[in-house]
Design a protein around this motif. Sequence first.
Motif, PDB file in Angstrom:
ATOM      1  N   TRP A   8       7.360  -4.489 -69.838  1.00  0.00           N
ATOM      2  CA  TRP A   8       6.612  -5.273 -70.823  1.00  0.00           C
ATOM      3  C   TRP A   8       5.908  -4.333 -71.796  1.00  0.00           C
ATOM      4  O   TRP A   8       5.130  -3.472 -71.371  1.00  0.00           O
ATOM      5  CB  TRP A   8       5.580  -6.158 -70.123  1.00  0.00           C
ATOM      6  N   MET A  19       9.784  -7.758 -73.453  1.00  0.00           N
ATOM      7  CA  MET A  19      10.371  -6.860 -72.467  1.00  0.00           C
ATOM      8  C   MET A  19      11.300  -5.877 -73.197  1.00  0.00           C
ATOM      9  O   MET A  19      12.084  -6.278 -74.051  1.00  0.00           O
ATOM     10  CB  MET A  19      11.184  -7.637 -71.429  1.00  0.00           C
ATOM     11  N   GLN A  69       3.154  -5.569 -61.797  1.00  0.00           N
ATOM     12  CA  GLN A  69       3.984  -6.565 -61.106  1.00  0.00           C
ATOM     13  C   GLN A  69       5.403  -5.992 -61.141  1.00  0.00           C
ATOM     14  O   GLN A  69       6.016  -5.908 -62.210  1.00  0.00           O
ATOM     15  CB  GLN A  69       3.894  -7.911 -61.851  1.00  0.00           C
ATOM     16  N   ASN A  71       9.240  -6.079 -59.949  1.00  0.00           N
ATOM     17  CA  ASN A  71      10.245  -7.019 -59.440  1.00  0.00           C
ATOM     18  C   ASN A  71       9.593  -8.278 -58.851  1.00  0.00           C
ATOM     19  O   ASN A  71       9.959  -8.749 -57.770  1.00  0.00           O
ATOM     20  CB  ASN A  71      11.147  -6.340 -58.406  1.00  0.00           C
ATOM     21  N   GLY A  72       8.602  -8.778 -59.558  1.00  0.00           N
ATOM     22  CA  GLY A  72       7.975 -10.041 -59.178  1.00  0.00           C
ATOM     23  C   GLY A  72       6.905  -9.944 -58.132  1.00  0.00           C
ATOM     24  O   GLY A  72       6.354 -10.967 -57.715  1.00  0.00           O
ATOM     25  N   ARG A  73       6.598  -8.715 -57.680  1.00  0.00           N
ATOM     26  CA  ARG A  73       5.568  -8.585 -56.636  1.00  0.00           C
ATOM     27  C   ARG A  73       4.474  -7.602 -57.070  1.00  0.00           C
ATOM     28  O   ARG A  73       4.787  -6.517 -57.571  1.00  0.00           O
ATOM     29  CB  ARG A  73       6.199  -8.100 -55.327  1.00  0.00           C
ATOM     30  N   TYR A  98      12.043  -4.750 -62.884  1.00  0.00           N
ATOM     31  CA  TYR A  98      11.173  -5.443 -63.849  1.00  0.00           C
ATOM     32  C   TYR A  98       9.741  -4.959 -63.632  1.00  0.00           C
ATOM     33  O   TYR A  98       9.226  -5.031 -62.512  1.00  0.00           O
ATOM     34  CB  TYR A  98      11.228  -6.959 -63.636  1.00  0.00           C
ATOM     35  N   GLU A 100       5.970  -5.596 -65.067  1.00  0.00           N
ATOM     36  CA  GLU A 100       5.146  -6.467 -65.912  1.00  0.00           C
ATOM     37  C   GLU A 100       3.668  -6.266 -65.575  1.00  0.00           C
ATOM     38  O   GLU A 100       3.334  -5.809 -64.478  1.00  0.00           O
ATOM     39  CB  GLU A 100       5.524  -7.934 -65.669  1.00  0.00           C
ATOM     40  N   PRO A 101       2.791  -6.637 -66.486  1.00  0.00           N
ATOM     41  CA  PRO A 101       1.356  -6.588 -66.155  1.00  0.00           C
ATOM     42  C   PRO A 101       0.982  -7.736 -65.220  1.00  0.00           C
ATOM     43  O   PRO A 101       1.707  -8.729 -65.142  1.00  0.00           O
ATOM     44  CB  PRO A 101       0.675  -6.752 -67.517  1.00  0.00           C
ATOM     45  N   PHE A 102      -0.131  -7.590 -64.488  1.00  0.00           N
ATOM     46  CA  PHE A 102      -0.659  -8.721 -63.710  1.00  0.00           C
ATOM     47  C   PHE A 102      -0.938  -9.853 -64.698  1.00  0.00           C
ATOM     48  O   PHE A 102      -1.617  -9.626 -65.712  1.00  0.00           O
ATOM     49  CB  PHE A 102      -1.957  -8.335 -62.999  1.00  0.00           C
ATOM     50  N   ARG A 103      -0.437 -11.047 -64.412  1.00  0.00           N
ATOM     51  CA  ARG A 103      -0.599 -12.169 -65.339  1.00  0.00           C
ATOM     52  C   ARG A 103      -1.681 -13.131 -64.879  1.00  0.00           C
ATOM     53  O   ARG A 103      -1.617 -13.671 -63.776  1.00  0.00           O
ATOM     54  CB  ARG A 103       0.711 -12.946 -65.461  1.00  0.00           C
ATOM     55  N   ALA A 168      -2.589 -11.771 -59.056  1.00  0.00           N
ATOM     56  CA  ALA A 168      -1.231 -11.627 -59.589  1.00  0.00           C
ATOM     57  C   ALA A 168      -0.204 -12.353 -58.730  1.00  0.00           C
ATOM     58  O   ALA A 168       0.771 -12.895 -59.238  1.00  0.00           O
ATOM     59  CB  ALA A 168      -0.877 -10.152 -59.690  1.00  0.00           C
ATOM     60  N   ALA A 169      -0.434 -12.374 -57.413  1.00  0.00           N
ATOM     61  CA  ALA A 169       0.534 -12.987 -56.501  1.00  0.00           C
ATOM     62  C   ALA A 169       0.423 -14.505 -56.462  1.00  0.00           C
ATOM     63  O   ALA A 169       1.419 -15.203 -56.273  1.00  0.00           O
ATOM     64  CB  ALA A 169       0.328 -12.430 -55.093  1.00  0.00           C
ATOM     65  N   GLU A 224       0.316 -10.028 -50.147  1.00  0.00           N
ATOM     66  CA  GLU A 224       0.494  -8.938 -51.111  1.00  0.00           C
ATOM     67  C   GLU A 224      -0.707  -8.003 -51.184  1.00  0.00           C
ATOM     68  O   GLU A 224      -0.655  -6.989 -51.888  1.00  0.00           O
ATOM     69  CB  GLU A 224       0.771  -9.509 -52.510  1.00  0.00           C
TER      70      GLU A 224
END
Lengths: 247, 221
Positions: A8, A19, A69, A71-73, A98, A100-103, A168-169, A224
């Motif tokens: 991201w 991305m 984050q 791969n989704g974790r 992947y 990504e930042p914590f959303r 995030a989780a 997590e």
Amino acid sequence: MDLKLKIWRQKNASDKGKMVNYDMKNVSPDMSFLEMLDVLNNELIEKGEEPVAFDHDCREGICGMCSLQINGRPHGPDTAITTCQLHMRKFKDGDTIYIEPFRSKAFPVIKDLIVDRSSFDRIQHAGGYISVNTSGNTQDANAIPVNKDDADKAFDAATCIGCGACVAACKNSSAMLFVSAKVSQFALLPQGQIERKTRAENMVAQMDAEGFGACTNTGACAAECPKEISLTNIARLNREFLKSKFG
Amino acid sequence: MSWFSRTFSSSVGRKFAMALSALFLIIFLLQHATINFLSVISADAFNEASHFMGTNPLVQFLMQPILIFAVVFHFIMGFVLEAKNRASRPIKYFKKDTGNATWVSQNMIYSGLVILAFLALHFIDFWIPEMDYKYVQQLPEDPDRYYEELVHKFQSPLRTGVYVISFVLLGLHLWHGFQSSIQSVGINNRFTPGFKKVTEAFAVVIPFVFILIAVFHFFNH
């Protein structure tokens, strides 16, 4: 090993962000995840491109600064570790990763993978403290008897490093695990009794004001959490809150 | 802001209220399944129990309004919490791994929506005709009508199928919802792992009883 990264990228808080794909060659399995990003950043700098901004500090798993984050974790594909403790041997040659930042609404992105987690500080300010007389006649903490079971539970709760992986989780980006750990570490000890009645109430009020969601007890947060904070703390927070209202 | 507003506008307070309504509905389900199961054993016993529930003033004018309030409250609060929870993450992840969280726990809103649709059908099938019989047409009470009314509804394979699917979704909703409500009222101690097994057994047995009743009457008549 060779990897495909999908990272991201976002110039600043007001940028829309997207991305971006990067190819990484000859990544050592012994590298930490953050070292792999350091190598990528060196390559980007050499090419005259903007390096990827990401949070890090101690790189020992104790400061709670690193996030991501992966791969989704939160903190990637391993349990009870932070991102700085994640190693590339957890991935396979040819993998697509992947990043990504914590959303969360309460964790706005500042730049790329860096999010503003000061909402956690404001929750702490609302009640995550104790009143201690420091005028010179402070009682020695070792002179105050504490039940071993309570001391252990309080210490377990106090291991929370406030990294935000729980938020995030959680599908609701709820901060209940973080807040419950902070409330529990004081509620279980004699020193925490002075503000006990208002602590849960004020911290929950601040948590809600920051825009975190409600806990639906899915357990994703505890799974997590790099410090394995237990869901029993959330039940304790619920009790503390209800006692402050009905007690 | 008043004490009430501060308590029940907070996320923890709302979850507490949600849990209390859930626990009340769980007790109701146990009672409902028990009485309905009598229809499989004995038509007379079912008629007698239904007649009692249908004519007892305490049940009719105290418990029934509380039940309606609990149902409506549970759904409205569920939607309110879901809306707030969705708003708490305006930008979604490109890739999301739900970890150890069960599909059921992550999708309570969908199982809840199916149950809401089922309740609409259930009200059309039983509750509205019952209100019409008693309070609109004001027909004389017939203590033996209940069994026939129940059996008549399960002649349709479509309706029986819809009921069975709805009960499966009810089971999934209960699987997470029962144990979640215990946590939301602040209980998590050394008995919790054992009690979790009880809640899971409840989530299987109660919907199974309802399915058994529907299928039994479909094939038996």
